[in-house]
Design a protein around this motif. Structure first.
Motif, PDB file in Angstrom:
ATOM      1  N   LEU A   1      37.524   4.487  -2.576  1.00 30.05           N
ATOM      2  CA  LEU A   1      38.588   3.706  -3.191  1.00 30.05           C
ATOM      3  C   LEU A   1      38.509   3.799  -4.713  1.00 30.05           C
ATOM      4  CD1 LEU A   1      41.013   1.864  -3.062  1.00 30.05           C
ATOM      5  CD2 LEU A   1      39.454  -0.074  -2.767  1.00 30.05           C
ATOM      6  N   ALA A   2      37.315   3.791  -5.259  1.00 29.25           N
ATOM      7  CA  ALA A   2      37.161   3.931  -6.715  1.00 29.25           C
ATOM      8  C   ALA A   2      37.745   5.264  -7.186  1.00 29.25           C
ATOM      9  CB  ALA A   2      35.692   3.805  -7.105  1.00 29.25           C
ATOM     10  N   ALA A   3      37.523   6.330  -6.427  1.00 31.18           N
ATOM     11  CA  ALA A   3      38.073   7.648  -6.779  1.00 31.18           C
ATOM     12  C   ALA A   3      39.599   7.625  -6.702  1.00 31.18           C
ATOM     13  CB  ALA A   3      37.504   8.724  -5.868  1.00 31.18           C
TER      14      ALA A   3
ATOM     15  N   HIS B   1      56.428   0.822  14.096  1.00 30.39           N
ATOM     16  CA  HIS B   1      55.521   1.912  14.488  1.00 30.39           C
ATOM     17  C   HIS B   1      54.614   2.192  13.305  1.00 30.39           C
ATOM     18  CE1 HIS B   1      57.866   2.573  18.076  1.00 30.39           C
ATOM     19  NE2 HIS B   1      58.948   2.600  17.331  1.00 30.39           N
ATOM     20  N   GLY B   2      53.363   1.802  13.399  1.00 32.04           N
ATOM     21  CA  GLY B   2      52.412   2.028  12.329  1.00 32.04           C
ATOM     22  C   GLY B   2      52.391   0.880  11.334  1.00 32.04           C
ATOM     23  N   TYR B   3      51.718   1.125  10.230  1.00 34.51           N
ATOM     24  CA  TYR B   3      51.596   0.083   9.222  1.00 34.51           C
ATOM     25  C   TYR B   3      51.266   0.696   7.864  1.00 34.51           C
ATOM     26  CZ  TYR B   3      46.504   0.532  10.011  1.00 34.51           C
ATOM     27  OH  TYR B   3      45.226   1.004  10.135  1.00 34.51           O
ATOM     28  N   ILE B   4      51.434  -0.119   6.840  1.00 34.24           N
ATOM     29  CA  ILE B   4      51.042   0.230   5.483  1.00 34.24           C
ATOM     30  C   ILE B   4      49.802  -0.604   5.185  1.00 34.24           C
ATOM     31  CG2 ILE B   4      51.682   0.114   3.045  1.00 34.24           C
ATOM     32  CD1 ILE B   4      54.653   0.305   4.090  1.00 34.24           C
ATOM     33  N   GLU B   5      48.792   0.022   4.613  1.00 30.04           N
ATOM     34  CA  GLU B   5      47.559  -0.689   4.292  1.00 30.04           C
ATOM     35  C   GLU B   5      47.350  -0.674   2.779  1.00 30.04           C
ATOM     36  OE1 GLU B   5      42.914  -0.830   5.695  1.00 30.04           O
ATOM     37  OE2 GLU B   5      44.050   0.991   6.068  1.00 30.04           O
ATOM     38  N   LEU B   6      47.297  -1.869   2.195  1.00 26.70           N
ATOM     39  CA  LEU B   6      47.019  -1.997   0.775  1.00 26.70           C
ATOM     40  C   LEU B   6      45.504  -1.973   0.611  1.00 26.70           C
ATOM     41  CD1 LEU B   6      49.567  -4.840  -0.030  1.00 26.70           C
ATOM     42  CD2 LEU B   6      49.889  -2.356  -0.274  1.00 26.70           C
ATOM     43  N   LEU B   7      45.005  -0.987  -0.085  1.00 28.68           N
ATOM     44  CA  LEU B   7      43.570  -0.788  -0.256  1.00 28.68           C
ATOM     45  C   LEU B   7      43.169  -1.293  -1.639  1.00 28.68           C
ATOM     46  CD1 LEU B   7      43.603   2.896   1.022  1.00 28.68           C
ATOM     47  CD2 LEU B   7      42.883   0.878   2.324  1.00 28.68           C
ATOM     48  N   ALA B   8      42.383  -2.357  -1.678  1.00 30.36           N
ATOM     49  CA  ALA B   8      42.000  -2.969  -2.945  1.00 30.36           C
ATOM     50  C   ALA B   8      40.482  -3.104  -3.022  1.00 30.36           C
ATOM     51  CB  ALA B   8      42.641  -4.339  -3.074  1.00 30.36           C
ATOM     52  N   PRO B   9      39.944  -3.072  -4.235  1.00 26.21           N
ATOM     53  CA  PRO B   9      38.495  -3.248  -4.392  1.00 26.21           C
ATOM     54  C   PRO B   9      38.029  -4.578  -3.795  1.00 26.21           C
ATOM     55  CG  PRO B   9      39.502  -2.567  -6.464  1.00 26.21           C
ATOM     56  CD  PRO B   9      40.622  -2.883  -5.517  1.00 26.21           C
ATOM     57  N   ASP B  10      36.855  -4.550  -3.194  1.00 20.18           N
ATOM     58  CA  ASP B  10      36.244  -5.731  -2.593  1.00 20.18           C
ATOM     59  C   ASP B  10      34.777  -5.719  -3.007  1.00 20.18           C
ATOM     60  OD1 ASP B  10      35.055  -7.663  -0.977  1.00 20.18           O
ATOM     61  OD2 ASP B  10      35.995  -6.964   0.872  1.00 20.18           O
TER      62      ASP B  10
ATOM     63  N   VAL C   1      49.834   4.433   6.323  1.00 21.75           N
ATOM     64  CA  VAL C   1      49.768   4.948   4.961  1.00 21.75           C
ATOM     65  C   VAL C   1      48.879   3.988   4.184  1.00 21.75           C
ATOM     66  CG1 VAL C   1      51.077   5.404   2.853  1.00 21.75           C
ATOM     67  CG2 VAL C   1      52.066   5.974   5.075  1.00 21.75           C
ATOM     68  N   GLY C   2      47.898   4.524   3.469  1.00 22.66           N
ATOM     69  CA  GLY C   2      47.018   3.704   2.638  1.00 22.66           C
ATOM     70  C   GLY C   2      47.458   3.787   1.187  1.00 22.66           C
ATOM     71  N   ILE C   3      47.693   2.627   0.586  1.00 23.58           N
ATOM     72  CA  ILE C   3      48.125   2.557  -0.807  1.00 23.58           C
ATOM     73  C   ILE C   3      47.037   1.849  -1.606  1.00 23.58           C
ATOM     74  CG2 ILE C   3      49.845   1.638  -2.399  1.00 23.58           C
ATOM     75  CD1 ILE C   3      51.881   1.840  -0.121  1.00 23.58           C
ATOM     76  N   ALA C   4      46.442   2.567  -2.551  1.00 18.13           N
ATOM     77  CA  ALA C   4      45.400   1.995  -3.397  1.00 18.13           C
ATOM     78  C   ALA C   4      46.037   1.087  -4.446  1.00 18.13           C
ATOM     79  CB  ALA C   4      44.602   3.103  -4.065  1.00 18.13           C
ATOM     80  N   VAL C   5      45.507  -0.118  -4.554  1.00 18.49           N
ATOM     81  CA  VAL C   5      45.995  -1.090  -5.535  1.00 18.49           C
ATOM     82  C   VAL C   5      44.795  -1.718  -6.238  1.00 18.49           C
ATOM     83  CG1 VAL C   5      48.107  -1.585  -4.226  1.00 18.49           C
ATOM     84  CG2 VAL C   5      46.091  -3.017  -3.882  1.00 18.49           C
ATOM     85  N   GLY C   6      44.960  -2.051  -7.492  1.00 18.46           N
ATOM     86  CA  GLY C   6      43.876  -2.678  -8.238  1.00 18.46           C
ATOM     87  C   GLY C   6      43.766  -4.169  -7.990  1.00 18.46           C
ATOM     88  N   ASP C   7      44.871  -4.802  -7.607  1.00 12.12           N
ATOM     89  CA  ASP C   7      44.920  -6.250  -7.434  1.00 12.12           C
ATOM     90  C   ASP C   7      45.661  -6.556  -6.134  1.00 12.12           C
ATOM     91  OD1 ASP C   7      45.668  -8.978  -7.474  1.00 12.12           O
ATOM     92  OD2 ASP C   7      45.818  -8.998  -9.656  1.00 12.12           O
ATOM     93  N   LEU C   8      44.901  -6.930  -5.113  1.00  8.11           N
ATOM     94  CA  LEU C   8      45.497  -7.174  -3.797  1.00  8.11           C
ATOM     95  C   LEU C   8      46.498  -8.328  -3.834  1.00  8.11           C
ATOM     96  CD1 LEU C   8      45.721  -6.514  -0.808  1.00  8.11           C
ATOM     97  CD2 LEU C   8      43.742  -7.996  -0.401  1.00  8.11           C
ATOM     98  N   ALA C   9      46.174  -9.407  -4.512  1.00  8.69           N
ATOM     99  CA  ALA C   9      47.084 -10.556  -4.543  1.00  8.69           C
ATOM    100  C   ALA C   9      48.423 -10.170  -5.170  1.00  8.69           C
ATOM    101  CB  ALA C   9      46.447 -11.721  -5.301  1.00  8.69           C
TER     102      ALA C   9
END
Length: 140
Positions: free
Chosen positions: A59-61, A42-51, A11-19
Protein backbone atom coordinates in the motif's frame (compact mmCIF):
# COMPACT_ATOMS: atom_id res chain seq x y z
CA UNK A 1 -12.78 -25.65 -14.89
CA UNK A 2 -10.86 -23.56 -17.39
CA UNK A 3 -9.53 -20.87 -15.08
CA UNK A 4 -10.84 -18.19 -17.45
CA UNK A 5 -11.87 -14.85 -15.94
CA UNK A 6 -15.66 -14.57 -15.84
CA UNK A 7 -16.39 -11.28 -14.04
CA UNK A 8 -14.99 -8.34 -12.16
CA UNK A 9 -14.29 -9.29 -8.53
CA UNK A 10 -13.09 -5.96 -7.18
CA UNK A 11 -11.13 -2.79 -7.83
CA UNK A 12 -8.73 -1.55 -5.15
CA UNK A 13 -8.35 2.21 -4.83
CA UNK A 14 -5.47 3.48 -2.70
CA UNK A 15 -6.42 6.47 -0.55
CA UNK A 16 -4.43 8.39 2.04
CA UNK A 17 -7.43 9.16 4.26
CA UNK A 18 -10.14 6.52 4.59
CA UNK A 19 -12.63 8.80 6.36
CA UNK A 20 -12.37 11.47 3.65
CA UNK A 21 -12.65 8.88 0.89
CA UNK A 22 -15.71 7.29 2.51
CA UNK A 23 -17.34 10.71 2.75
CA UNK A 24 -16.63 11.47 -0.91
CA UNK A 25 -18.11 8.13 -2.03
CA UNK A 26 -21.12 8.61 0.25
CA UNK A 27 -21.65 12.11 -1.17
CA UNK A 28 -21.58 10.52 -4.65
CA UNK A 29 -24.52 8.28 -3.67
CA UNK A 30 -22.72 5.10 -2.59
CA UNK A 31 -22.84 3.35 0.78
CA UNK A 32 -19.27 2.54 1.85
CA UNK A 33 -18.86 0.16 4.76
CA UNK A 34 -16.86 1.31 7.80
CA UNK A 35 -13.82 -0.54 6.41
CA UNK A 36 -14.10 1.12 3.02
CA UNK A 37 -15.88 -1.36 0.77
CA UNK A 38 -18.50 -0.23 -1.69
CA UNK A 39 -20.61 -3.21 -2.58
CA UNK A 40 -21.94 -3.41 -6.13
CA UNK A 41 -24.43 -5.81 -7.64
CA UNK A 42 -21.47 -7.76 -9.01
CA UNK A 43 -18.19 -7.21 -7.20
CA UNK A 44 -17.08 -4.30 -5.10
CA UNK A 45 -14.74 -1.35 -4.82
CA UNK A 46 -12.23 -1.49 -1.98
CA UNK A 47 -10.78 1.71 -0.55
CA UNK A 48 -7.25 0.82 0.57
CA UNK A 49 -5.97 3.13 3.30
CA UNK A 50 -2.98 3.01 5.65
CA UNK A 51 -3.64 1.25 8.95
CA UNK A 52 -1.06 1.70 11.72
CA UNK A 53 -2.09 -1.66 13.21
CA UNK A 54 -1.37 -3.47 9.91
CA UNK A 55 1.35 -1.64 7.93
CA UNK A 56 1.62 -2.61 4.27
CA UNK A 57 4.66 -2.04 2.07
CA UNK A 58 2.47 -2.74 -0.96
CA UNK A 59 0.00 0.00 0.00
CA UNK A 60 2.87 2.39 0.74
CA UNK A 61 4.23 1.75 -2.79
CA UNK A 62 0.78 2.38 -4.25
CA UNK A 63 0.40 5.67 -2.41
CA UNK A 64 3.94 6.71 -3.42
CA UNK A 65 2.67 6.57 -7.01
CA UNK A 66 -0.43 8.53 -6.06
CA UNK A 67 -3.96 7.87 -4.89
CA UNK A 68 -6.23 6.03 -7.30
CA UNK A 69 -7.01 2.61 -8.73
CA UNK A 70 -4.08 0.27 -8.20
CA UNK A 71 -5.70 -3.19 -8.11
CA UNK A 72 -7.96 -4.90 -10.65
CA UNK A 73 -9.14 -8.37 -9.64
CA UNK A 74 -11.01 -10.58 -12.10
CA UNK A 75 -13.04 -13.53 -10.82
CA UNK A 76 -12.22 -17.09 -11.81
CA UNK A 77 -13.91 -20.29 -10.69
CA UNK A 78 -10.62 -22.21 -10.47
CA UNK A 79 -7.42 -20.34 -9.56
CA UNK A 80 -5.31 -23.51 -9.86
CA UNK A 81 -6.47 -24.00 -13.46
CA UNK A 82 -5.77 -20.33 -14.18
CA UNK A 83 -2.26 -20.63 -12.74
CA UNK A 84 -1.59 -23.76 -14.81
CA UNK A 85 -2.81 -22.05 -18.00
CA UNK A 86 -0.44 -19.15 -17.33
CA UNK A 87 2.50 -21.50 -16.67
CA UNK A 88 1.83 -23.35 -19.94
CA UNK A 89 1.70 -20.02 -21.77
CA UNK A 90 5.08 -19.02 -20.33
CA UNK A 91 3.76 -16.72 -17.61
CA UNK A 92 4.46 -16.89 -13.89
CA UNK A 93 1.28 -18.59 -12.78
CA UNK A 94 2.11 -18.50 -9.07
CA UNK A 95 -0.98 -19.05 -6.93
CA UNK A 96 -1.20 -17.38 -3.51
CA UNK A 97 -3.68 -18.43 -0.83
CA UNK A 98 -5.01 -15.80 1.58
CA UNK A 99 -7.50 -15.50 4.42
CA UNK A 100 -8.96 -12.25 5.61
CA UNK A 101 -11.29 -11.41 8.49
CA UNK A 102 -14.50 -9.54 7.82
CA UNK A 103 -15.03 -5.95 8.92
CA UNK A 104 -17.72 -6.44 11.52
CA UNK A 105 -16.99 -8.32 14.74
CA UNK A 106 -17.96 -11.96 14.33
CA UNK A 107 -18.53 -11.58 10.61
CA UNK A 108 -16.38 -14.52 9.58
CA UNK A 109 -13.38 -15.01 7.37
CA UNK A 110 -12.98 -15.03 3.60
CA UNK A 111 -10.58 -17.53 2.10
CA UNK A 112 -9.42 -16.97 -1.43
CA UNK A 113 -6.75 -17.89 -3.92
CA UNK A 114 -5.26 -15.34 -6.27
CA UNK A 115 -2.97 -15.48 -9.25
CA UNK A 116 -1.02 -12.23 -9.80
CA UNK A 117 -0.73 -11.37 -13.49
CA UNK A 118 1.61 -8.42 -12.95
CA UNK A 119 4.39 -7.76 -10.47
CA UNK A 120 4.32 -4.00 -11.00
CA UNK A 121 1.60 -1.56 -10.09
CA UNK A 122 -1.16 -1.33 -10.97
CA UNK A 123 -1.71 -4.92 -9.88
CA UNK A 124 -3.78 -7.17 -12.14
CA UNK A 125 -4.82 -10.48 -10.62
CA UNK A 126 -7.23 -13.36 -10.96
CA UNK A 127 -9.09 -14.29 -7.79
CA UNK A 128 -11.13 -17.30 -6.65
CA UNK A 129 -13.35 -16.85 -3.61
CA UNK A 130 -13.12 -20.18 -1.83
CA UNK A 131 -15.14 -19.76 1.34
CA UNK A 132 -16.89 -17.19 3.42
CA UNK A 133 -17.54 -18.47 6.94
CA UNK A 134 -20.56 -16.21 7.43
CA UNK A 135 -22.66 -14.39 4.85
CA UNK A 136 -22.08 -10.89 6.21
CA UNK A 137 -18.36 -10.62 5.56
CA UNK A 138 -18.02 -6.96 4.69
CA UNK A 139 -20.47 -5.41 7.14
CA UNK A 140 -23.37 -4.63 4.81
Amino acid sequence: MSGTATALDHVGIAVGDLAAARTAWKDAGFAPTPGGRIMLRHGYIELLAPDAARPSATLAAMLAQGEGAHVLSLRVADAAAAAERLRRAGGGGEMVENARPGEAAGSGTARFRRVPLTDALPRLQLIEQQKIDKPVLFGH
